[in-house]
Write a protein that holds these residues in place. Structure first.
Motif, short mmCIF file in Angstrom:
data_model
loop_
_atom_site.label_atom_id
_atom_site.label_comp_id
_atom_site.label_asym_id
_atom_site.label_seq_id
_atom_site.Cartn_x
_atom_site.Cartn_y
_atom_site.Cartn_z
N PRO A 194 0.83 -1.21 0.00
CA PRO A 194 0.00 0.00 0.00
C PRO A 194 0.86 1.26 0.00
O PRO A 194 1.94 1.28 0.57
CB PRO A 194 -0.81 -0.12 1.30
CG PRO A 194 -0.06 -1.09 2.15
CD PRO A 194 0.63 -2.02 1.22
N TRP A 195 0.34 2.30 -0.62
CA TRP A 195 0.97 3.62 -0.77
C TRP A 195 2.21 3.58 -1.67
O TRP A 195 3.01 4.50 -1.67
CB TRP A 195 1.29 4.24 0.62
CG TRP A 195 0.03 4.39 1.42
CD1 TRP A 195 -1.01 5.21 1.14
CD2 TRP A 195 -0.34 3.65 2.58
NE1 TRP A 195 -2.01 5.04 2.06
CE2 TRP A 195 -1.63 4.10 2.96
CE3 TRP A 195 0.28 2.66 3.35
CZ2 TRP A 195 -2.30 3.58 4.07
CZ3 TRP A 195 -0.40 2.15 4.44
CH2 TRP A 195 -1.67 2.61 4.80
N LEU A 196 2.33 2.45 -2.40
CA LEU A 196 3.40 2.35 -3.41
C LEU A 196 2.78 1.84 -4.72
O LEU A 196 3.42 1.08 -5.45
CB LEU A 196 4.49 1.37 -2.96
CG LEU A 196 5.51 1.86 -1.94
CD1 LEU A 196 6.50 0.74 -1.62
CD2 LEU A 196 6.29 3.07 -2.44
N CYS A 197 1.52 2.24 -4.96
CA CYS A 197 0.77 1.71 -6.11
C CYS A 197 1.50 1.84 -7.44
O CYS A 197 1.67 0.87 -8.17
CB CYS A 197 -0.52 2.49 -6.30
SG CYS A 197 -1.84 1.96 -5.32
N VAL A 198 1.93 3.07 -7.74
CA VAL A 198 2.49 3.31 -9.07
C VAL A 198 3.88 2.67 -9.18
O VAL A 198 4.17 1.94 -10.12
CB VAL A 198 2.56 4.82 -9.39
CG1 VAL A 198 3.09 5.06 -10.79
CG2 VAL A 198 1.18 5.44 -9.23
N TYR A 199 4.70 2.92 -8.16
CA TYR A 199 6.04 2.34 -8.16
C TYR A 199 5.96 0.80 -8.21
O TYR A 199 6.60 0.16 -9.06
CB TYR A 199 6.80 2.80 -6.90
CG TYR A 199 8.10 2.08 -6.67
CD1 TYR A 199 9.18 2.26 -7.53
CD2 TYR A 199 8.26 1.20 -5.59
CE1 TYR A 199 10.38 1.59 -7.32
CE2 TYR A 199 9.45 0.53 -5.37
CZ TYR A 199 10.51 0.73 -6.24
OH TYR A 199 11.69 0.06 -6.03
N GLY A 200 5.14 0.21 -7.34
CA GLY A 200 4.99 -1.25 -7.30
C GLY A 200 4.48 -1.78 -8.64
O GLY A 200 4.91 -2.83 -9.11
N GLY A 201 3.55 -1.02 -9.24
CA GLY A 201 3.00 -1.43 -10.54
C GLY A 201 4.08 -1.49 -11.61
O GLY A 201 4.14 -2.43 -12.41
#
Ligand SMILES: NC(=O)c1ccc[n+]([C@@H]2O[C@H](COP(=O)([O-])OP(=O)(O)OC[C@H]3O[C@@H](n4cnc5c(N)ncnc54)[C@H](OP(=O)(O)O)[C@@H]3O)[C@@H](O)[C@H]2O)c1
Length: 311
Positions: A194-201
């Motif tokens: 969570p709170w790393l949506c774009v980076y994790g994606g």
């Protein structure tokens, strides 16, 4: 066949499969690296490391020089790259280095210039390392609704588009100079933090990109090994934490990744204590895992905010 016998057979097959999996994992960390195939004695071999001015990228540059490679150092800050070049020259005088300055937030068609800068040297290794969150948008954990349009663009450009475009540009050279190696740095965040949506994606993109490209190389009969290197927490300017058993230095992380070359996997946790953490992502029930991650990241955010207030 009685029920007891069926259970015995199923149990035996399950145990056997589990043991084979464990043995294959352990073998991956114990077998010697085959990176030397891409740097045969008497031949000037080159590697290109993106984001080489600091952190894990700098660790890769150091490790590659120590293993006899010449290195293209990519980054965005010429002065910083010149300082790194000078340090490498002092430590490994026989290794040559060249600097490539290109802002990874702008992966335009001008990237073809990087190929011209590489020229016709024997490039056999590409380390797609540039990326992260803190070093790209100056913050790490962010709610998606608090992320600006430009921050999303920059995260996707640096972590995914630049990597795909650079690999596309350099692939014909790596195929020609095979045996070659491509290491793509991905992250534990690809599991959905969570709170790393774009980076994790973007890191999820890197994982499936690596596996698909690995299959493409095999289908085309190219001796180009492609590995998506899954990384847990590592001490670097982008992740200012204390080193520990689960948190290696940037240099050790880079060494671990190079040591895994030849293990026959298209995605792996290169540093073995990170592998242990990886089991949690794979085996913990999703709802429970989400709860654990929400708690952990909330604590990290609170500590970060507290630190900010004090400074
Ligand atoms: N450290 C970790 O805990 C961790 C965990 C999981 C995955 N990873 C992955 O490992 C890789 C390296 O991470 P790191 O922690 O070593 O990162 P870092 O300390 O922030 O260093 C990033 C490097 O990339 C360069 N860079 C950043 N933005 C750039 C841009 N727009 N154009 C050109 N160069 C740029 C930086 O240059 P400057 O020197 O100019 O800043 C630096 O050399 C990343 O892909 C990251 O996602 C790291």
């Amino acid at each position: 066949m009685d029920t007891m016998k069926i259970f015995t057979y199923v149990g035996a097959v399950t145990c056997f499969t589990f043991l084979v999996k464990v043995a294959r994992h352990i073998h991956c960390y114990l077998r010697p690296s085959s990176l030397h195939r891409s740097c045969p004695p008497g031949k000037d071999s080159w590697a290109l490391v993106t984001g080489a001015s600091d952190g894990i990228g700098l660790g890769f540059a150091q490790e590659l020089c120590s293993r006899g490679f010449n290195v293209f150092l990519h980054g965005r800050n010429r002065q910083k790259l010149l300082r790194v070049q000078e340090q490498l020259k002092m430590q490994w005088p026989t290794s040559k280095t060249k600097i490539i300055v290109f802002d990874a937030t702008k992966p335009t068609e001008e990237m073809a210039e990087i190929v011209r800068e590489v020229g016709n040297v024997n490039l056999t290794v590409l380390i797609n390392n540039v990326g992260g969150a803190t070093g790209v948008i100056a913050t790490e954990y962010l709610k998606l609704e608090d992320t600006t349009h430009q921050q999303v663009q920059d995260l996707v450009s640096v972590n995914a588009v630049f990597l795909a475009q650079l690999t596309r540009e350099l692939l014909p050279i790596l195929q020609k100079n095979a045996p070659s190696v491509i290491l793509n740095m991905t992250s534990a965040a690809s599991n959905g933090i969570p709170w790393l949506c774009v980076y994790g994606g973007t890191k999820g993109f890197v994982r499936s990109f690596s596996t698909a490209l690995s299959a493409e190389m095999r289908a085309g009969g190219h001796d180009v090994e492609v590995i998506g290197v899954i990384v847990g927490s590592v001490k670097s300017p982008g992740n200012d934490v204390d080193e520990g058993f689960f948190i290696p230095s940037s240099r050790i992380m880079a060494r671990s990744a190079l040591d895994r070359v030849g293990c026959g996997r298209s995605q792996l946790w290169a540093y073995w204590p990170h592998r242990l953490q990886g089991f949690v992502f794979e085996w913990m029930p999703e709802r429970l895992l989400q709860l654990v991650l929400i708690r952990q990241v909330s604590t990290l955010i609170a500590t970060r905010d507290e630190k900010k207030k004090r400074t």
